[in-house]
Design an enzyme around this catalytic site. Structure first.
Site, PDB file in Angstrom:
ATOM      1  CB  SER A   1      -0.904   0.003   1.239  1.00 54.95           C
ATOM      2  OG  SER A   1      -1.571   1.234   1.386  1.00 54.95           O
TER       3      SER A   1
ATOM      4  CG  HIS B   1     -11.496   0.826  -0.184  1.00 60.72           C
ATOM      5  ND1 HIS B   1     -10.582   1.222  -1.130  1.00 60.72           N
ATOM      6  CD2 HIS B   1     -10.899   1.056   1.004  1.00 60.72           C
ATOM      7  CE1 HIS B   1      -9.502   1.682  -0.546  1.00 60.72           C
ATOM      8  NE2 HIS B   1      -9.664   1.579   0.767  1.00 60.72           N
TER       9      HIS B   1
END
Length: 399
Positions: free
Chosen positions: A118, A289
């Site tokens: 990430s 998400h």
């Protein structure tokens, strides 16, 4: 210890399901961090729908097929994987366990798969690539500062990251009420209750103070750690996040990155077609998400078939969201996915037992996938398609 949790423990205390790892993680973490890890937007409708969507399908079983060792291998982004499952990008894993992204990368490659690191990772791109033996992948939040994006892409290239995943469903943060209640805000809000709760988890607190992995490390000055780093990373995210990003910005990123490029966060087939035909992406991740952004939207397993039918012959289609069992992976592949990503499940393992926990979650899911294929009579994941699925006949569960 709850009876349900005892039931799912192997001899020696090893959880035997993702849900058991979830319970172990809940016990290991203070409420503030748990709200961030396991929370959702608004009322959690989308988060629940991601799980419920898999229950609308049943697996077809063929007997006496003689397939004792199904082949789980596949390729994603040109890299061979030992199974059709990889680790999704998750920010601030160092809050769940100090070893964070480094442990996740090592666990992934030990299992023959990959981590998507990430942008908001607790360890920098450079730290993770230095600790890993294999090339992993990088996830980019497409913030509006092109100089910052260019610098991040150059760092990813220098670090040997083999593919870029651009997350497009976070123009603004979702309304995560549980995080706000527990003080997991931007910036974090410490209350007497949250401090007391953290004190009830001394191992977590000690490692947080010792290793100081509080921040999104890629946003902060080199060598800066602890509270000052956290403040700097929060300010950087607030400065870069913009709601007016558009397809032209994505086209610019396509021009900047010459390797495999994937968009993460699509659920609409029209957007999928535009990404493939207009931008030339190499793949898509059907994702909402994890229900942390827009609530009351389509579950990923419900969105997958239309996208796979529209563009699956021209790009790799992957799925993220709601995977908790090996049978979920099998169903996703039957519905058109080339592979899946898991997010919360491996962080449960990380929170409960560091790198060992992540390895255990991956081994558990691998065993469940293999067992399901043997019981189905299917020779391997490459043979999975819609013919292996049957609609549920239990009323509201039917598609």
């Amino acid at each position: 210890m709850a009876a349900g949790f005892q039931y799912r423990l192997r001899r020696g205390g090893q959880p035997t399901s993702v849900e058991a790892w979830r319970q172990a993680a809940r016990r290991a973490l203070p409420g503030m961090v748990w709200a961030y890890l396991d929370g959702h937007a608004d009322d959690g409708v989308t988060a629940r729908a991601n799980r419920d969507a898999f229950a609308r399908w049943r697996l077809r079983q063929r007997v006496l097929t003689g397939h004792a060792a199904p082949d789980l291998r596949t390729t994603v982004a040109g890299q061979a994987l030992s199974m059709p499952l990889a680790l999704a990008p998750t920010g601030l894993t160092g809050l769940s366990h100090w070893s964070g992204d480094v442990a996740c990368a090592r666990a992934a490659e030990a299992a023959g798969t990959r981590l998507v690191l990430s942008t908001a990772s607790s360890y920098t791109l450079e730290e993770v690539s230095a600790a890993a033996r294999e090339p992993h992948w990088f996830q980019l939040y497409p913030f509006g500062d092109r100089a910052f994006v260019s610098a991040m892409l150059e760092r990813a290239r220098q670090g040997g990251y083999g593919a870029l995943f651009v997350t497009v469903d976070v123009p603004v943060r979702g309304n995560r009420e549980a995080e706000a209640v527990h003080g997991m805000t931007v910036p974090p809000t410490l209350t007497p209750a949250s401090v007391f709760d953290a004190a009830l988890h001394p191992a977590w607190w000690w490692n947080l103070l010792r290793h100081r992995r509080l921040a999104a490390a890629n946003y902060v000055s080199s060598g800066l750690r602890g509270a000052r780093a956290a403040v700097q990373s929060v300010r950087a995210q607030e400065r870069f996040m913009q709601a007016d990003l558009n397809w032209d910005d994505l086209a610019w990123m396509r021009d900047q990155w010459r390797g495999p490029l994937y968009i993460k966060g699509l659920t609409d087939p029209d957007d999928a077609q535009r990404a493939v035909d207009g931008i030339g992406v190499d793949g898509l991740v059907v994702s909402n998400h994890g229900g942390r952004q827009l609530d009351n939207m389509l579950a990923t397993a419900d969105a997958l078939p239309a996208i796979a039918e529209r563009v699956g012959d021209r790009c790799e289609v992957l799925l993220d969201g709601g995977i908790r069992r090996g049978t979920d992976v099998v169903k996703a592949l039957c519905l058109g996915a080339r592979g899946v990503f898991i997010g919360r499940p491996y962080v449960y393992g990380l929170a409960a037992d560091g790198e060992v926990g992540v390895r255990s979650v991956l081994a558990l899911l691998r065993a469940e996938i293999e067992r399901a294929l043997v019981l189905m009579g299917c020779p391997g994941v490459s043979q999975l398609d819609r013919s292996w699925l049957l609609p549920s006949t239990t009323g509201s569960d039917s598609p």
